[in-house]
Design an enzyme around this catalytic site. Structure first.
Site, short mmCIF file in Angstrom:
data_model
loop_
_atom_site.label_atom_id
_atom_site.label_comp_id
_atom_site.label_asym_id
_atom_site.label_seq_id
_atom_site.Cartn_x
_atom_site.Cartn_y
_atom_site.Cartn_z
N GLY A 289 0.81 -1.21 0.00
CA GLY A 289 0.00 0.00 0.00
C GLY A 289 0.85 1.26 0.00
CB ALA A 290 4.37 1.81 -0.84
N GLY B 16 -1.56 7.29 0.76
CA GLY B 16 -1.89 7.29 2.18
C GLY B 16 -0.74 7.01 3.12
CB ILE B 17 -0.64 5.00 6.28
CG1 ILE B 17 -1.93 5.59 6.84
CG2 ILE B 17 0.35 4.79 7.42
CD1 ILE B 17 -2.69 4.61 7.71
N GLY B 18 1.00 4.31 3.72
CA GLY B 18 2.14 3.59 3.16
C GLY B 18 3.10 4.49 2.42
CB SER C 283 -8.62 -0.88 12.25
OG SER C 283 -9.66 0.01 12.58
CE1 TYR D 285 -10.80 -2.17 7.28
CE2 TYR D 285 -11.88 -1.23 9.21
CZ TYR D 285 -10.80 -1.30 8.36
OH TYR D 285 -9.68 -0.53 8.60
#
Length: 290
Positions: free
Chosen positions: A13-14, A17-19, A149, A175
Site C-alpha cells: 500500500g505504498a 496514504g499511510i504507506g 484498526s 472489515y
C-alpha cells in the site's frame, strides 16, 4: 539483485496514504524501500513523488500487485527476492473494503483476502529474507508490522466453518473481523519467529483522511464523513516508529496506537484462535506455494 548495505523495507500500500508517507520517511532516513501498490498509474505517480527523497536510483522500487489475488502476491514476492537479498522490515499496510460481497477469481472474499490473506502469504514468502536479515542483526531489529484498526474491538468470534462470511456479508462487520485477524496473525507470528530474533507488532493508525471508505457501504461512508480524521503523515509516524525505534524491538506481539501499547479485544488473546487462523490461512494459500 542490489548489494547495498542499506536497511531494506518492503511496504504494501505504498502508492498512497499511510504507506506512501512511511516510504517517504524511511527514504529520508536512508533506507532502501520496495513499495507495492495495486494501481499502475498510482504507483507511477508515487514513484515520481518518492524519488525526490532518494540519493541513488536503486533506493526505491515500486511493484504492482493486488494483494487480494494470491497469484499476484506470490509473483510480487518472487520479484522482491530478485531485487534484494535481505528484508529488515516488512510493513503490511495495504487494506481495502467493499460495499457488497466481492469474490475474487481465486474464490476468496475480497476484503478478507486483501487485508489478511495476501499479507499472510507475502510474509510467508519473504520469511527467508527476513531470517537472513535477522541472522546478521541485533535481536529485535528485524520486524514485521501489521496495520490493524480499532475496528477489531467490534468483532465477534470467527466461525471457522464459514471464515470468509460469503453467505452473510456485511461490509462493516467483515472489515471489523479482518482487523481482528490482523492481530491474531501478529500474535501467532510473534510466537513463531521469536527464536529467530524477529519482532512482530500490530498498530491502529487512527481515522485517516483518505479515500479508503469510498469503497465501503453507506454506513461506513457516513461514519468516516462525521469522524475527526488525521493526515496520513501523522498516522505513519507510529508505523515508522515501530519499524525503526529501539523501544519496539524489546517486545513482540504488541498492539500500538500513537506510539503507546493499547489493549485489544479479548478474542485477540485467544491462543487457540491464533493457531486456527494460521492453519486455515495456510490451507487457503497452499495452491500458490511450491
Amino acid at each position: 539483485m542490489e548489494s547495498s548495505t542499506k536497511n531494506v523495507a518492503v511496504i504494501t500500500g505504498a502508492s498512497s496514504g499511510i504507506g506512501k508517507e512511511a516510504a517517504k520517511q524511511l527514504l529520508k532516513q536512508g533506507w532502501r524501500v520496495i513499495g507495492m501498490g495495486r494501481t499502475p498509474e498510482r504507483c507511477r505517480q508515487a514513484e515520481i513523488e518518492l524519488s525526490e527523497y532518494t540519493t541513488s536510483p536503486d533506493q526505491l522500487s515500486m511493484l504492482i500487485a493486488d494483494l487480494a489475488l494470491m497469484s499476484e502476491t506470490r509473483t510480487a514476492a518472487d520479484a522482491i527476492s530478485r531485487l534484494t537479498g535481505r528484508v529488515d522490515v516488512l510493513l503490511n499496510n495495504a487494506g481495502g473494503v467493499t460495499a457488497e460481497l466481492k469474490m475474487t477469481c481465486e474464490g476468496n472474499e475480497n476484503t478478507f483476502a486483501s487485508n489478511h490473506l495476501g499479507h499472510f502469504l507475502l510474509t510467508q514468502c519473504l520469511l527467508p529474507l527476513l531470517q537472513k536479515s535477522a541472522g546478521k542483526s541485533a535481536p529485535g531489529a528485524t520486524r514485521v508490522i501489521n496495520v490493524s484498526s480499532a475496528a477489531h474491538q467490534q468483532a465477534g468470534p470467527f466461525d471457522w466453518k464459514n471464515m470468509q462470511s460469503p453467505d452473510r456479508f456485511n461490509s462493516v462487520a467483515v472489515y471489523c473481523q479482518v482487523k481482528l485477524a490482523n492481530i491474531l496473525f501478529t500474535r501467532e507470528l510473534a510466537k513463531r519467529l521469536s527464536a529467530d530474533g524477529i519482532v512482530a507488532h500490530a498498530m491502529h493508525p487512527g481515522i485517516v483522511a483518505s479515500n479508503f471508505a469510498s469503497h465501503g457501504d453507506e454506513v461506513m461512508q457516513q461514519h468516516m464523513a462525521q469522524a475527526q480524521t488525521i493526515a496520513p503523515h501523522v498516522a505513519a509516524d507510529t508505523l515508522v516508529w515501530l519499524a525503526c525505534d529501539d523501544e519496539p524491538g524489546n517486545s513482540t506481539g504488541g498492539y500500538f496506537f500513537e506510539r503507546k501499547a493499547e489493549a485489544v479485544n479479548s478474542l485477540a488473546e485467544d491462543d487457540e484462535a491464533t493457531a486456527m487462523l494460521w492453519q486455515e490461512s495456510e490451507k487457503l494459500v497452499a495452491p500458490v506455494l511450491p
